[in-house]
Write an enzyme that holds these catalytic residues in place. Structure first.
Site, PDB file in Angstrom:
ATOM      1  N   HIS A  55      30.362  52.897  62.398  1.00 32.77           N
ATOM      2  CA  HIS A  55      29.775  53.671  63.496  1.00 32.77           C
ATOM      3  C   HIS A  55      29.942  52.827  64.753  1.00 32.77           C
ATOM      4  O   HIS A  55      29.921  51.592  64.670  1.00 32.77           O
ATOM      5  CB  HIS A  55      28.273  53.862  63.307  1.00 32.77           C
ATOM      6  CG  HIS A  55      27.885  54.620  62.084  1.00 32.77           C
ATOM      7  ND1 HIS A  55      27.653  54.024  60.878  1.00 32.77           N
ATOM      8  CD2 HIS A  55      27.665  55.938  61.901  1.00 32.77           C
ATOM      9  CE1 HIS A  55      27.310  54.935  59.993  1.00 32.77           C
ATOM     10  NE2 HIS A  55      27.313  56.111  60.579  1.00 32.77           N
ATOM     11  N   ASP A  58      27.403  50.103  64.768  1.00 36.33           N
ATOM     12  CA  ASP A  58      27.460  49.053  63.744  1.00 36.33           C
ATOM     13  C   ASP A  58      28.120  47.821  64.349  1.00 36.33           C
ATOM     14  O   ASP A  58      27.885  46.696  63.916  1.00 36.33           O
ATOM     15  CB  ASP A  58      28.315  49.470  62.538  1.00 36.33           C
ATOM     16  CG  ASP A  58      27.748  50.649  61.781  1.00 36.33           C
ATOM     17  OD1 ASP A  58      26.542  50.912  61.926  1.00 36.33           O
ATOM     18  OD2 ASP A  58      28.520  51.310  61.063  1.00 36.33           O
ATOM     19  N   MET A  89      38.340  54.288  59.259  1.00 38.82           N
ATOM     20  CA  MET A  89      37.587  55.455  59.732  1.00 38.82           C
ATOM     21  C   MET A  89      36.527  55.010  60.740  1.00 38.82           C
ATOM     22  O   MET A  89      35.940  53.933  60.609  1.00 38.82           O
ATOM     23  CB  MET A  89      36.941  56.124  58.504  1.00 38.82           C
ATOM     24  CG  MET A  89      35.979  57.232  58.776  1.00 38.82           C
ATOM     25  SD  MET A  89      34.290  56.657  59.031  1.00 38.82           S
ATOM     26  CE  MET A  89      33.546  57.013  57.445  1.00 38.82           C
ATOM     27  N   GLU A 182      31.063  65.835  57.237  1.00 40.99           N
ATOM     28  CA  GLU A 182      30.326  65.431  56.018  1.00 40.99           C
ATOM     29  C   GLU A 182      29.018  66.200  55.881  1.00 40.99           C
ATOM     30  O   GLU A 182      28.113  66.038  56.696  1.00 40.99           O
ATOM     31  CB  GLU A 182      30.041  63.925  56.091  1.00 40.99           C
ATOM     32  CG  GLU A 182      29.231  63.418  54.909  1.00 40.99           C
ATOM     33  CD  GLU A 182      29.018  61.906  54.961  1.00 40.99           C
ATOM     34  OE1 GLU A 182      29.658  61.215  55.783  1.00 40.99           O
ATOM     35  OE2 GLU A 182      28.190  61.419  54.176  1.00 40.99           O
ATOM     36  N   LYS A 184      25.360  67.403  54.115  1.00 42.45           N
ATOM     37  CA  LYS A 184      24.219  66.847  53.369  1.00 42.45           C
ATOM     38  C   LYS A 184      23.092  67.877  53.445  1.00 42.45           C
ATOM     39  O   LYS A 184      22.899  68.478  54.503  1.00 42.45           O
ATOM     40  CB  LYS A 184      23.788  65.524  54.012  1.00 42.45           C
ATOM     41  CG  LYS A 184      22.725  64.764  53.224  1.00 42.45           C
ATOM     42  CD  LYS A 184      22.441  63.394  53.843  1.00 42.45           C
ATOM     43  CE  LYS A 184      21.416  62.645  53.025  1.00 42.45           C
ATOM     44  NZ  LYS A 184      21.064  61.342  53.619  1.00 42.45           N
ATOM     45  N   GLU A 218      30.321  63.628  49.928  1.00 46.93           N
ATOM     46  CA  GLU A 218      29.673  62.437  49.348  1.00 46.93           C
ATOM     47  C   GLU A 218      28.999  62.814  48.028  1.00 46.93           C
ATOM     48  O   GLU A 218      28.250  63.795  47.969  1.00 46.93           O
ATOM     49  CB  GLU A 218      28.634  61.860  50.323  1.00 46.93           C
ATOM     50  CG  GLU A 218      27.879  60.690  49.678  1.00 46.93           C
ATOM     51  CD  GLU A 218      26.930  59.969  50.612  1.00 46.93           C
ATOM     52  OE1 GLU A 218      27.303  59.727  51.781  1.00 46.93           O
ATOM     53  OE2 GLU A 218      25.821  59.628  50.154  1.00 46.93           O
ATOM     54  N   HIS A 221      25.242  63.420  48.165  1.00 46.75           N
ATOM     55  CA  HIS A 221      24.768  64.571  48.930  1.00 46.75           C
ATOM     56  C   HIS A 221      24.859  65.869  48.124  1.00 46.75           C
ATOM     57  O   HIS A 221      23.921  66.675  48.144  1.00 46.75           O
ATOM     58  CB  HIS A 221      25.550  64.689  50.239  1.00 46.75           C
ATOM     59  CG  HIS A 221      25.352  63.502  51.139  1.00 46.75           C
ATOM     60  ND1 HIS A 221      25.968  63.382  52.350  1.00 46.75           N
ATOM     61  CD2 HIS A 221      24.585  62.381  50.993  1.00 46.75           C
ATOM     62  CE1 HIS A 221      25.605  62.237  52.910  1.00 46.75           C
ATOM     63  NE2 HIS A 221      24.774  61.608  52.104  1.00 46.75           N
ATOM     64  N   ASP A 246      33.272  59.936  50.235  1.00 51.88           N
ATOM     65  CA  ASP A 246      32.201  58.944  50.149  1.00 51.88           C
ATOM     66  C   ASP A 246      31.754  58.831  48.698  1.00 51.88           C
ATOM     67  O   ASP A 246      31.076  59.721  48.162  1.00 51.88           O
ATOM     68  CB  ASP A 246      31.019  59.336  51.052  1.00 51.88           C
ATOM     69  CG  ASP A 246      31.266  58.968  52.512  1.00 51.88           C
ATOM     70  OD1 ASP A 246      32.340  58.390  52.814  1.00 51.88           O
ATOM     71  OD2 ASP A 246      30.383  59.265  53.346  1.00 51.88           O
ATOM     72  N   ASP A 256      18.308  60.438  48.967  1.00 48.36           N
ATOM     73  CA  ASP A 256      19.679  59.913  49.066  1.00 48.36           C
ATOM     74  C   ASP A 256      19.711  58.462  48.581  1.00 48.36           C
ATOM     75  O   ASP A 256      19.388  57.542  49.327  1.00 48.36           O
ATOM     76  CB  ASP A 256      20.100  59.998  50.539  1.00 48.36           C
ATOM     77  CG  ASP A 256      21.562  59.692  50.745  1.00 48.36           C
ATOM     78  OD1 ASP A 256      22.343  59.832  49.797  1.00 48.36           O
ATOM     79  OD2 ASP A 256      21.913  59.313  51.875  1.00 48.36           O
ATOM     80  N   ASP A 258      22.313  56.549  47.246  1.00 47.37           N
ATOM     81  CA  ASP A 258      23.468  55.714  47.628  1.00 47.37           C
ATOM     82  C   ASP A 258      23.666  54.502  46.722  1.00 47.37           C
ATOM     83  O   ASP A 258      23.885  53.385  47.193  1.00 47.37           O
ATOM     84  CB  ASP A 258      23.322  55.229  49.091  1.00 47.37           C
ATOM     85  CG  ASP A 258      23.453  56.361  50.103  1.00 47.37           C
ATOM     86  OD1 ASP A 258      24.052  57.394  49.772  1.00 47.37           O
ATOM     87  OD2 ASP A 258      22.941  56.204  51.230  1.00 47.37           O
ATOM     88  N   ASP A 288      30.388  54.666  50.118  1.00 47.89           N
ATOM     89  CA  ASP A 288      29.260  54.823  51.044  1.00 47.89           C
ATOM     90  C   ASP A 288      27.984  54.607  50.252  1.00 47.89           C
ATOM     91  O   ASP A 288      27.286  55.549  49.885  1.00 47.89           O
ATOM     92  CB  ASP A 288      29.285  56.210  51.699  1.00 47.89           C
ATOM     93  CG  ASP A 288      28.236  56.296  52.794  1.00 47.89           C
ATOM     94  OD1 ASP A 288      27.648  55.259  53.138  1.00 47.89           O
ATOM     95  OD2 ASP A 288      28.002  57.405  53.302  1.00 47.89           O
TER      96      ASP A 288
HETATM   97  C1  GLT Z   1      24.648  57.344  56.932  1.00 45.17           C
HETATM   98  C2  GLT Z   1      24.769  58.470  55.944  1.00 45.17           C
HETATM   99  C3  GLT Z   1      26.116  58.555  55.341  1.00 45.17           C
HETATM  100  C4  GLT Z   1      27.188  58.876  56.326  1.00 45.17           C
HETATM  101  C5  GLT Z   1      27.355  57.817  57.355  1.00 45.17           C
HETATM  102  C6  GLT Z   1      28.394  58.260  58.360  1.00 45.17           C
HETATM  103  S1  GLT Z   1      25.894  57.335  58.086  1.00 45.17           S
HETATM  104  O1  GLT Z   1      24.667  56.115  56.271  1.00 45.17           O
HETATM  105  O2  GLT Z   1      23.792  58.283  54.924  1.00 45.17           O
HETATM  106  O3  GLT Z   1      26.169  59.483  54.308  1.00 45.17           O
HETATM  107  O4  GLT Z   1      28.404  58.978  55.629  1.00 45.17           O
HETATM  108  O5  GLT Z   1      27.819  58.704  59.540  1.00 45.17           O
HETATM  109 MN    MN Z   2      24.174  59.111  51.086  1.00 49.47          MN
HETATM  110 MN    MN Z   3      28.228  59.421  53.522  1.00 46.52          MN
END
Ligand code: GLT
Ligand code: MN
Ligand code: MN
Length: 387
Positions: A55, A58, A89, A182, A184, A218, A221, A246, A256, A258, A288
């Site tokens: 980002h 970041d 990216m 993306e 979510k 993702e 998501h 992702d 979420d 991750d 991600d």
């Molecule tokens: C954030 C989010 C991710 C996205 C990122 C890209 S930011 O961490 O949870 O799923 O991919 O903006």
């Molecule tokens: Mn996520």
């Molecule tokens: Mn993501």
């Protein structure tokens, strides 16, 4: 024993915000110091990654002066160069700053929407300057807690207006950049607009240049929404819309999480890797995800290694699945081909009349077994390492 060493040719990438995650959550303070971006680049290169993603903020703090920005960018470029890494990216942080608490492109305040465009243009310039060819849009704050507040039809129109603005901006600058949107379903908003891959694919077709836009699905998501991620990705692949992915792991329908790729639902992860590899997906494999909050920096690098290693193990399993004589024999029985019948399913008046008159043995169709129990057990045994 196979070699599961990650190499640049595998195209593994990590966002600066993933390995750089400091372990803050809604209930707790950070548990790890921030790792400087240049060190992330160096360490990921050592571990065999191909590149990084970021980002705008970041790398460059939101309130940096132009001189600070230039110094940070210069040092980062040098680190990429020194370690033979690349920026794959870029994306805009349109969710952290309080200005975006009601969304960016869908905020009820036109000043916020305009500021979001301004910030996105600067962030796109930065990503292009660093060599990115893919630009992600994750509309984390584009949504509502109460539907009393926002007209959801109007919100989608604002969303489209902003995406179109940026499509034209990129063309006007002569940048070679593709957009990956993306979806979510929720978090951080109560509900986020365009919640699934399917919704995003439909939205993309309404933009000024759909060919420039694809999706960035993702795992976590779609799983938050209780959906089959492999099917979502397949739909994107089938329309040549998988521009980025992702990878991570998630227990179904939770917040979420991750997690490290493959940490949950190993069977789902296997079919995902198989789908990507069988279809010749050639884009980045972006993790991600972030290390458990219990980890120190050493744990972060174990996490990064684990993501890549699991991908390579599953890739090998997919190759074995494709070469396993018993599995393949079973599949050739299951996936019957009937050239004539297939032809008859292309519409023509003649085919319609033929099909209407054709004597199908409905009882036989209903009586047959498909052998999926056997096939699934063989797959499981392969995954469990006894085959
Ligand atoms: C954030 C989010 C991710 C996205 C990122 C890209 S930011 O961490 O949870 O799923 O991919 O903006
Ligand atoms: Mn996520
Ligand atoms: Mn993501």
């Amino acid at each position: 024993m196979s070699d599961y060493t990650p190499k640049p040719e595998h195209k593994f990438t990590f966002g600066l915000w993933t390995v750089g995650n400091i372990g803050r959550d809604p209930f707790g303070e950070p548990v790890r110091p921030r790792i400087p971006p240049t060190r992330i680049v160096q360490k990921l290169a050592e571990l065999g990654a191909w590149g990084v993603n970021l980002h705008d903020n970041d790398l460059v703090p939101i309130d940096a002066t132009p001189a600070e920005r230039d110094r940070i960018v210069r040092e980062f470029k040098q680190a990429l160069h020194d370690h033979n890494m690349r920026l794959v990216m870029g994306t805009t942080n349109l969710f952290s700053d309080p200005a975006f608490k009601d969304g960016a492109f869908t905020s009820n305040d036109p000043k916020v929407r305009a500021y979001a465009l301004q910030k996105s243009m600067h962030a796109i310039d930065l990503a292009v300057e660093l060599g990115a060819e893919i630009y992600v849009f994750w509309g984390g704050r584009e949504g509502t807690e109460t539907d009393a507040a926002k007209d959801p039809v109007q919100a989608l129109q604002w969303y489209r207006e902003c995406m179109n603005f940026l499509i034209h901006y990129v063309k006007d600058q002569g940048y070679s950049l593709k957009f990956a949107l993306e979806p979510k379903p929720n978090e951080p908003r109560g509900d986020i607009f365009l919640p699934t891959v399917g919704a995003m694919l439909a939205f993309i077709e309404t933009l000024d240049d759909p060919s420039m836009c694809g999706v960035n699905p993702e795992v976590a998501h779609e799983h938050m929404a209780g959906l089959n991620f492999t099917h979502a990705v397949a739909q994107a692949i089938e329309r040549n819309k998988l521009f980025h992915i992702d990878l991570n792991a998630q227990k179904l329908t939770r917040y979420d999480q991750d997690f490290r790729f493959g940490a949950e639902d190993i069977k789902g992860a296997f079919f995902l890797v198989k789908l990507l590899e069988d279809n010749g997906y050639n884009g980045p494999r972006h993790f991600d995800a972030h290390a458990y909050r219990t980890e120190d920096e050493e744990g972060v690098w174990e996490f990064a290694k684990g993501c890549m290693r699991t991908y390579l193990i599953l890739k090998e399993k997919a190759e074995r699945f494709n070469q396993d004589p018993e599995i393949q024999e079973l599949l050739s029985q299951i996936r019957q081909w009937d050239v004539e019948l297939q032809e008859r399913m292309h519409y023509s008046r003649e085919n319609a009349a033929w099909l209407k008159a054709h004597p199908f043995d409905r009882a036989a169709l209903g009586a047959q077994g498909y052998h999926y129990e056997k096939l699934d057990q063989l797959t499981m045994e392969l995954l469990l390492g006894v085959r």
